[in-house]
Design a protein around this motif. Structure first.
Motif, PDB file in Angstrom:
ATOM      1  N   THR A  33      47.035  44.856  30.381  1.00 49.44           N
ATOM      2  CA  THR A  33      47.631  45.352  31.630  1.00 49.44           C
ATOM      3  C   THR A  33      47.077  46.711  32.033  1.00 49.44           C
ATOM      4  O   THR A  33      47.238  47.128  33.177  1.00 49.44           O
ATOM      5  CB  THR A  33      49.170  45.436  31.514  1.00 49.44           C
ATOM      6  OG1 THR A  33      49.537  46.167  30.336  1.00 49.44           O
ATOM      7  CG2 THR A  33      49.784  44.048  31.468  1.00 49.44           C
ATOM      8  N   SER A  34      46.430  47.417  31.109  1.00 50.37           N
ATOM      9  CA  SER A  34      45.758  48.665  31.483  1.00 50.37           C
ATOM     10  C   SER A  34      44.346  48.387  31.995  1.00 50.37           C
ATOM     11  O   SER A  34      43.857  49.061  32.903  1.00 50.37           O
ATOM     12  CB  SER A  34      45.715  49.625  30.291  1.00 50.37           C
ATOM     13  OG  SER A  34      45.014  49.043  29.206  1.00 50.37           O
ATOM     14  N   GLU A  37      44.346  46.658  35.952  1.00 45.75           N
ATOM     15  CA  GLU A  37      45.336  47.542  36.560  1.00 45.75           C
ATOM     16  C   GLU A  37      45.926  46.992  37.853  1.00 45.75           C
ATOM     17  O   GLU A  37      47.062  47.288  38.204  1.00 45.75           O
ATOM     18  CB  GLU A  37      44.726  48.926  36.823  1.00 45.75           C
ATOM     19  CG  GLU A  37      44.434  49.694  35.534  1.00 45.75           C
ATOM     20  CD  GLU A  37      43.922  51.088  35.808  1.00 45.75           C
ATOM     21  OE1 GLU A  37      43.888  51.474  36.997  1.00 45.75           O
ATOM     22  OE2 GLU A  37      43.560  51.790  34.854  1.00 45.75           O
ATOM     23  N   ASN A  38      45.168  46.189  38.602  1.00 49.67           N
ATOM     24  CA  ASN A  38      45.683  45.666  39.870  1.00 49.67           C
ATOM     25  C   ASN A  38      46.441  44.352  39.703  1.00 49.67           C
ATOM     26  O   ASN A  38      46.854  43.741  40.677  1.00 49.67           O
ATOM     27  CB  ASN A  38      44.547  45.485  40.882  1.00 49.67           C
ATOM     28  CG  ASN A  38      43.520  44.461  40.407  1.00 49.67           C
ATOM     29  OD1 ASN A  38      43.649  43.889  39.323  1.00 49.67           O
ATOM     30  ND2 ASN A  38      42.498  44.236  41.221  1.00 49.67           N
ATOM     31  N   SER A 338      50.665  49.394  33.117  1.00 49.79           N
ATOM     32  CA  SER A 338      50.619  49.966  34.453  1.00 49.79           C
ATOM     33  C   SER A 338      51.958  49.750  35.145  1.00 49.79           C
ATOM     34  O   SER A 338      52.615  48.728  34.967  1.00 49.79           O
ATOM     35  CB  SER A 338      49.497  49.305  35.273  1.00 49.79           C
ATOM     36  OG  SER A 338      49.534  49.735  36.616  1.00 49.79           O
ATOM     37  N   GLU A 339      52.383  50.717  35.957  1.00 47.45           N
ATOM     38  CA  GLU A 339      53.681  50.646  36.632  1.00 47.45           C
ATOM     39  C   GLU A 339      53.764  49.480  37.609  1.00 47.45           C
ATOM     40  O   GLU A 339      54.869  49.061  37.973  1.00 47.45           O
ATOM     41  CB  GLU A 339      53.954  51.954  37.384  1.00 47.45           C
ATOM     42  CG  GLU A 339      54.190  53.138  36.476  1.00 47.45           C
ATOM     43  CD  GLU A 339      54.570  54.388  37.249  1.00 47.45           C
ATOM     44  OE1 GLU A 339      54.985  54.259  38.426  1.00 47.45           O
ATOM     45  OE2 GLU A 339      54.449  55.493  36.684  1.00 47.45           O
ATOM     46  N   TYR A 341      53.456  46.522  37.117  1.00 49.49           N
ATOM     47  CA  TYR A 341      54.098  45.355  36.492  1.00 49.49           C
ATOM     48  C   TYR A 341      55.615  45.505  36.371  1.00 49.49           C
ATOM     49  O   TYR A 341      56.312  44.522  36.166  1.00 49.49           O
ATOM     50  CB  TYR A 341      53.519  45.125  35.084  1.00 49.49           C
ATOM     51  CG  TYR A 341      52.057  44.755  35.076  1.00 49.49           C
ATOM     52  CD1 TYR A 341      51.649  43.432  35.205  1.00 49.49           C
ATOM     53  CD2 TYR A 341      51.074  45.725  34.923  1.00 49.49           C
ATOM     54  CE1 TYR A 341      50.302  43.083  35.184  1.00 49.49           C
ATOM     55  CE2 TYR A 341      49.724  45.395  34.903  1.00 49.49           C
ATOM     56  CZ  TYR A 341      49.352  44.073  35.039  1.00 49.49           C
ATOM     57  OH  TYR A 341      48.015  43.746  35.025  1.00 49.49           O
TER      58      TYR A 341
END
Length: 489
Positions: A33-34, A37-38, A338-339, A341
């Motif tokens: 997930t890092s 990122e999108n 990442s936020e 999610y």
């Protein structure tokens, strides 16, 4: 009580084999997930592994469960082992030839980039070839060896993921040796995930390869036909289960607008992973009880033992449900890199409860497995799959991935109730329904209070969790002590 103690011991070890590797691999979630990122890249990854899960069922075609049944039932165990190995070896190699020669068709069917088809085919075949060797370890009650090999697999997978996705890019940027520069390709994140998986699966097969060489090969057509007859409904049930588990991600890709589909699937798939704790518990328990069910089916009054097992499953599952809901925000911040999610955390309690219902269903399903009425498993799981498809297709355009979460809960809940209904008719088990409903209800109410009323407040949720643990200890403490502190004969 000694039987229960033995079961819980084996379940604990199988739990390590299942939970510890998954916990290790769970650390891949913040890595992925890092990197993605999108969220659209993670959505593409989720779609590919959803299709892998579906094809895994077809390549196994119910032979694992059939192997358990015939291994414990039949006298000529060596013939059953060799027949099973030959069957899966031939079918796997046939699939590989067909898949590599039909790459374009498969890519069009699955919405997977044609460049990835080769990788997925190798992963599927390697996984299929270790089905019987792993099943044999479980049938011979060798959970330690099983656990060791499973853990090795995931450690290797994790290590190569970290190397390819984190270390190799930095080495290439810093101008390291020509070798590392030659194997690094920018934008190859998904390919590197595949390569890591192939290396881990290949080494696992290598470790289990002696199983293939120790067998005196004899293919018994009569036994094979009987196994296929038993395995057919199991495969249908497996396909239906997999539809319930992963097809929602595929439908999200197909139904949502193209510009947001992969992003939404990425968010949904990442938050879905946070329900992994319940899935792991259910899987570990099932792996411990499945051989136990078959080996004790002919003992005196096995139904009473089955009922006790289900009681303790519900108690432990209720604790996990409430515990994960209470700490869901902490888990989200810890494991979602990442936020972007975090907006999907609302689905976690729903998916958790759905997974809990599935775990209860697996415990209730003993009746059709030990009575050789696996067709009921196919019927029930097919109804669940139909519910999944109807709700997803009908509601995804209106409420997006929340429809997929609700479909998961309703499908698994329906399967659980149907299995209980038919089980009472064909193989009555004296379940303590008052106790089961009590623990399940209190856990659900406390979870709802923590998540929706107290808005994920950690202090309020922790108090509710401690109250529930105190309640369980007061009502079950003496019985649990009797099981775990009793000496074995």
């Amino acid at each position: 009580m000694n039987l229960l103690k033995k079961l819980f011991k084996q379940t604990f070890i199988y739990g390590l084999a299942t939970v510890l590797p998954r916990v290790i691999s769970f650390f891949l979630l913040p890595l992925y997930t890092s990197i993605f990122e999108n969220a659209s890249g993670y959505g593409q990854y989720t779609n590919i592994y959803s299709w892998i899960a579906i094809f895994n069922v077809f390549l196994a075609y119910g032979m694992e469960t059939a192997f358990f049944r015939f291994y414990h039932k039949g006298e000529n165990k060596s013939t059953i082992i060799s027949t099973s190995l030959i069957s899966l070896l031939c079918s796997s190699l046939l699939f590989l030839v067909l898949a590599l020669s039909m790459k374009e068709t498969l890519a069009e069917l699955t919405n997977i980039n044609i460049d990835y088809i080769k990788f997925t085919s190798y992963i599927l075949v390697l996984d299929a070839l270790v089905i019987i060797p792993f099943a044999l370890l479980r049938a011979k009650e060798k959970p330690m060896k099983y656990a060791f090999i499973k853990i090795i697999n995931v450690v290797i997978n994790l290590s190569f993921n970290v190397f390819f996705l984190l270390i190799l890019p930095k080495m290439a940027q810093e101008g390291s040796s020509g070798f590392f520069n030659s194997i690094y390709k920018e934008g190859w994140e998904i390919q590197y995930i595949f390569v890591s998986n192939i290396i881990a699966s290949g080494l696992t097969l290598l470790i289990l390869l002696p199983t293939y060489f120790k067998v005196s090969y004899k293919f018994d057509m009569g036994i094979w036909k009987q196994m296929l007859k038993y395995a057919g409904p199991v495969m249908v049930a497996g396909v239906a289960f997999t539809v319930n588990e992963v097809f929602d991600k595929i439908l999200l890709i197909e139904i949502l607008p193209e510009d947001i589909a992969e992003t939404q699937v990425g968010i949904y798939g990442a938050c879905y992973k946070l329900a992994l704790f319940m899935t792991l518990f259910g899987t570990a328990f099932r792996m411990g009880i499945e051989p136990f069910f078959f080996s004790h089916a002919k003992t005196e009054k096995p139904q009473r033992t089955y009922a006790q097992i289900t009681n303790y499953f519900v108690i432990l599952g209720s604790i996990i449900l409430l515990g994960v809901v209470v700490f869901v925000e902490v888990l989200g911040k810890l494991f979602l890199g990442s936020e972007v999610y975090w907006e999907g955390l609302d689905i976690v309690p729903i998916i958790l409860l759905g997974s809990f219902c599935l775990g209860i269903y697996h415990n209730l399903s003993v009746w059709y497995k030990v009575t050789d009425q696996t067709k009921f498993g196919a019927y029930i799981s097919s109804i669940g799959a139909l519910i999944t498809l109807i709700i997803n297709i009908g509601l995804i355009p209106k409420i997006g991935y929340m429809a997929s979460a609700l479909a998961t809960l309703i499908a698994y809940g329906s399967m659980m109730l149907l299995s209980y209904y038919f089980g009472r008719k064909y193989y009555p088990v004296p379940y303590n329904m008052r106790k089961i409903v009590f623990y399940l209800s209190v856990s659900i109410v406390f979870s709802a209070l923590s998540f929706y009323v107290f808005h994920r407040n950690l202090i309020a949720g922790s108090i509710l969790l401690l109250l529930f643990l105190g309640l369980v200890y007061k009502m079950e403490g003496d019985k649990l002590k009797a099981i775990f502190l009793q000496r074995e004969n």
